[in-house]
Design an enzyme around this catalytic site. Structure first.
Site, mmCIF file in Angstrom:
data_model
loop_
_atom_site.group_PDB
_atom_site.id
_atom_site.type_symbol
_atom_site.label_atom_id
_atom_site.label_comp_id
_atom_site.label_asym_id
_atom_site.label_seq_id
_atom_site.Cartn_x
_atom_site.Cartn_y
_atom_site.Cartn_z
ATOM 1 N N ASP A 67 0.812 -1.216 0.000
ATOM 2 C CA ASP A 67 0.000 0.000 0.000
ATOM 3 C C ASP A 67 0.851 1.274 0.000
ATOM 4 O O ASP A 67 2.069 1.222 0.186
ATOM 5 C CB ASP A 67 -0.942 0.001 1.220
ATOM 6 C CG ASP A 67 -0.247 -0.435 2.519
ATOM 7 O OD1 ASP A 67 1.000 -0.442 2.556
ATOM 8 O OD2 ASP A 67 -0.940 -0.754 3.488
ATOM 9 N N ASN A 136 -7.244 -3.081 14.305
ATOM 10 C CA ASN A 136 -8.635 -3.458 14.022
ATOM 11 C C ASN A 136 -8.711 -4.644 13.063
ATOM 12 O O ASN A 136 -9.746 -4.922 12.489
ATOM 13 C CB ASN A 136 -9.416 -2.254 13.465
ATOM 14 C CG ASN A 136 -8.785 -1.699 12.200
ATOM 15 O OD1 ASN A 136 -7.862 -2.283 11.642
ATOM 16 N ND2 ASN A 136 -9.291 -0.573 11.736
ATOM 17 N N HIS A 138 -6.914 -4.987 10.262
ATOM 18 C CA HIS A 138 -6.687 -4.697 8.843
ATOM 19 C C HIS A 138 -5.372 -5.304 8.359
ATOM 20 O O HIS A 138 -4.428 -5.487 9.126
ATOM 21 C CB HIS A 138 -6.812 -3.203 8.515
ATOM 22 C CG HIS A 138 -5.698 -2.324 8.964
ATOM 23 N ND1 HIS A 138 -5.912 -1.190 9.715
ATOM 24 C CD2 HIS A 138 -4.359 -2.369 8.753
ATOM 25 C CE1 HIS A 138 -4.756 -0.588 9.935
ATOM 26 N NE2 HIS A 138 -3.796 -1.289 9.369
ATOM 27 N N GLU A 143 -9.477 -2.112 5.445
ATOM 28 C CA GLU A 143 -10.120 -1.834 6.722
ATOM 29 C C GLU A 143 -11.363 -2.705 6.884
ATOM 30 O O GLU A 143 -11.906 -3.225 5.903
ATOM 31 C CB GLU A 143 -10.535 -0.357 6.758
ATOM 32 C CG GLU A 143 -9.374 0.623 6.661
ATOM 33 C CD GLU A 143 -8.681 0.852 8.004
ATOM 34 O OE1 GLU A 143 -8.633 -0.082 8.833
ATOM 35 O OE2 GLU A 143 -8.173 1.964 8.215
HETATM 36 C C1 GLP Z 1 -0.362 0.259 8.654
HETATM 37 C C2 GLP Z 1 -0.018 -0.538 7.402
HETATM 38 C C3 GLP Z 1 -0.221 -2.032 7.615
HETATM 39 C C4 GLP Z 1 0.424 -2.444 8.915
HETATM 40 C C5 GLP Z 1 -0.245 -1.737 10.059
HETATM 41 C C6 GLP Z 1 0.273 -2.144 11.436
HETATM 42 O O1 GLP Z 1 -1.709 0.588 8.726
HETATM 43 N N1 GLP Z 1 -0.760 -0.129 6.248
HETATM 44 O O2 GLP Z 1 0.316 -2.731 6.517
HETATM 45 O O3 GLP Z 1 0.326 -3.835 9.085
HETATM 46 O O4 GLP Z 1 -0.001 -0.345 9.884
HETATM 47 O O5 GLP Z 1 1.394 -1.423 11.763
HETATM 48 P P1 GLP Z 1 2.349 -1.681 12.986
HETATM 49 O O6 GLP Z 1 3.215 -2.821 12.598
HETATM 50 O O7 GLP Z 1 3.117 -0.406 13.132
HETATM 51 O O8 GLP Z 1 1.479 -1.978 14.154
#
Ligand code: GLP
Length: 245
Positions: A67, A136, A138, A143
């Protein structure tokens, strides 16, 4: 789903990096699906170390990222392109022309998503798709929703995700409200999925996603339907499912 329980974040990073390393050794021209967020940073450091030691060669590897924020340029320190460059690409001998992310600077969402779908089709099947897990549930920026979106699409981030990602920006207003993300169908079409999760704050999400029903309300739950998923998680992240393992 194969679950690898690790002592802590470092242990998780090393074990997950070993799985990716093995893939690159076995198939030097593999396609890696990559992820951002704080969780994979240790893993990327470890891959860079393996490269420095002469154990890994990225020269033939292709990467596609999950993304990118809509509206951020590659030079913006908060963009996912910048993140990938800082944490991995500039540390190893990867051919930058073989590293792909959605184009956050393309204002026309339909065009940006179509172009990324074309890129994904042209690189072929992803050998390993790395994933983190949002609080959440995702994955990428898919989402919670009433249905599983399929290919690359533009999403409006939920308040929870904006709050979770706010720590990387100067102020809440600076957090982009939209992003382009690979869809669930694309993620699910990877040959193998490697999910990394760390910390007690994700324990409830792990339980809901992998030990609860498959539902678009918890996007990661769809991974239960994939036949080759490896979850590498530390003890804290698995603390609410101990009795279920
Ligand atoms: C973002 C990214 C996800 C990632 C998520 C969790 O929203 N788009 O790909 O998995 O954050 O991030 P973290 O590893 O910092 O908790």
């Amino acid at each position: 789903m194969k679950i690898i329980r690790t002592k802590d974040y470092d242990d998780m990073s090393r074990k997950a990096a070993n799985i990716i390393s093995a893939q690159v050794v076995l198939k030097p021209d593999c396609v890696l699906g990559l992820a951002t967020g704080s969780t994979p940073i240790g893993l990327y450091n470890r891959l860079a170390e393996c490269y420095d030691n002469g154990d890994l060669d990225f020269s033939q590897v292709t990467t596609v990222n999950l993304d990118e924020y809509k509206g951020l340029t590659r030079e913006d320190p908060q963009s996912y392109y910048y993140f990938m460059n800082e944490n991995l690409f500039q540390k190893v001998n990867i051919n930058k022309d073989r590293t792909f992310l959605p184009d956050g600077t393309e204002p026309d969402s339909e065009k940006a998503c179509r172009q990324y779908n074309e890129i994904l089709a042209s690189v072929g099947q992803v050998d390993i798709q790395l994933l983190g897990l949002g609080h959440n549930g995702h994955i990428g920026f898919n989402e919670p929703d009433s249905f599983f979106k399929t290919e690359t699409h533009c999403v409006t981030l939920t308040e929870q995700t904006i709050q979770a990602n706010r720590r990387f920006f100067e102020s809440e207003e600076d957090v982009p409200r939209q992003a382009y993300t690979m869809g669930i169908k694309t993620i699910m079409s990877a040959r193998r999925i490697l999910l990394v999760v760390s910390g007690e704050d994700k324990a409830e999400t792990v339980k809901n996603a992998f030990f609860g029903p498959v539902t678009p309300q918890v996007p990661a739950s769809v991974l239960q339907l994939h036949n080759d998923v490896i979850l590498v998680a530390d003890e804290a992240a698995l603390s609410k499912v101990g009795e279920l393992l």
